[in-house]
Motif scaffolding. Structure first.
Motif, short mmCIF file in Angstrom:
data_model
loop_
_atom_site.label_atom_id
_atom_site.label_comp_id
_atom_site.label_asym_id
_atom_site.label_seq_id
_atom_site.Cartn_x
_atom_site.Cartn_y
_atom_site.Cartn_z
N ILE A 115 0.46 -1.48 -0.04
CA ILE A 115 0.05 0.37 0.51
C ILE A 115 0.69 0.99 0.04
CG2 ILE A 115 -1.89 1.55 1.02
CD1 ILE A 115 -2.30 -0.91 2.22
N VAL A 157 -4.26 -5.56 -0.31
CA VAL A 157 -4.63 -5.85 1.07
C VAL A 157 -5.17 -6.80 1.07
CG1 VAL A 157 -6.45 -4.15 2.75
CG2 VAL A 157 -4.83 -2.70 0.54
N TRP A 188 -11.89 0.84 0.90
CA TRP A 188 -11.12 -0.26 0.41
C TRP A 188 -12.48 -0.75 -0.56
CZ3 TRP A 188 -6.97 0.18 -1.44
CH2 TRP A 188 -6.02 0.08 -0.82
#
Length: 163
Positions: A30, A143, A161
């Protein structure tokens, strides 16, 4: 693949030294906040500018690295065929930005090839849509053992997300 090779050859011919590699051992899946904000502001400035070269329907691709002081910089800027998947990036790249001329998904957002790139390389990918102003932007990242994406606002503010 040919685009990366041509660009790498051009860099090899340039006498300017390459940016120093970051001091971290691995790239985060990320993007760091400073990279996200840098892309949100700097990469959007490229949106709408023409791509030179022989590829009529090229996307713009920016490879983001860190300079010798640790600040994000655009290490490579090139055109890339819109319908082609991105190859593995060179070492020391902390994120990739793809500016798409058109969206090819039912709902604007990252394409299947964008999601596959992140799955394969575990490297943050930013997708910027050139078809609208202000240019929409998404961050695609690895993720919780899955590829997810989220929208990024004009100055780096993030959305939730999504799968």
């Amino acid at each position: 693949m040919i685009a990366w090779l041509l660009f790498a050859a051009a860099l090899a011919a340039d006498p300017a030294p390459a940016p120093a590699p970051p001091t971290t051992a691995a790239v985060a899946p990320i993007a760091d906040t400073d990279v996200r904000e840098f892309v949100a502001i700097s990469a959007r400035k490229v949106a709408g500018r023409p791509v030179g070269g022989p590829i009529a329907s090229a996307d713009k691709v920016l490879l983001i690295a860190r300079d010798d002081k640790g600040f994000p910089v655009i290490a490579i800027s090139t055109g890339f065929p819109a319908r082609q998947s991105l190859p593995a990036p060179p070492p020391n790249i902390v994120a990739v930005v793809r500016l798409r001329q058109r969206y090819d998904t039912p709902v604007p957002g990252p394409s299947a090839s964008d999601l596959a790139f992140v799955t394969a390389h575990r490297l943050p990918l930013f997708v910027i849509g050139e078809w609208l102003r202000p240019a929409p932007m998404w961050e695609v990242a690895w993720v919780d053992d899955a590829v997810r994406f989220r929208s990024i606002g004009d100055v780096g503010e993030i959305g939730p997300w999504q799968d």
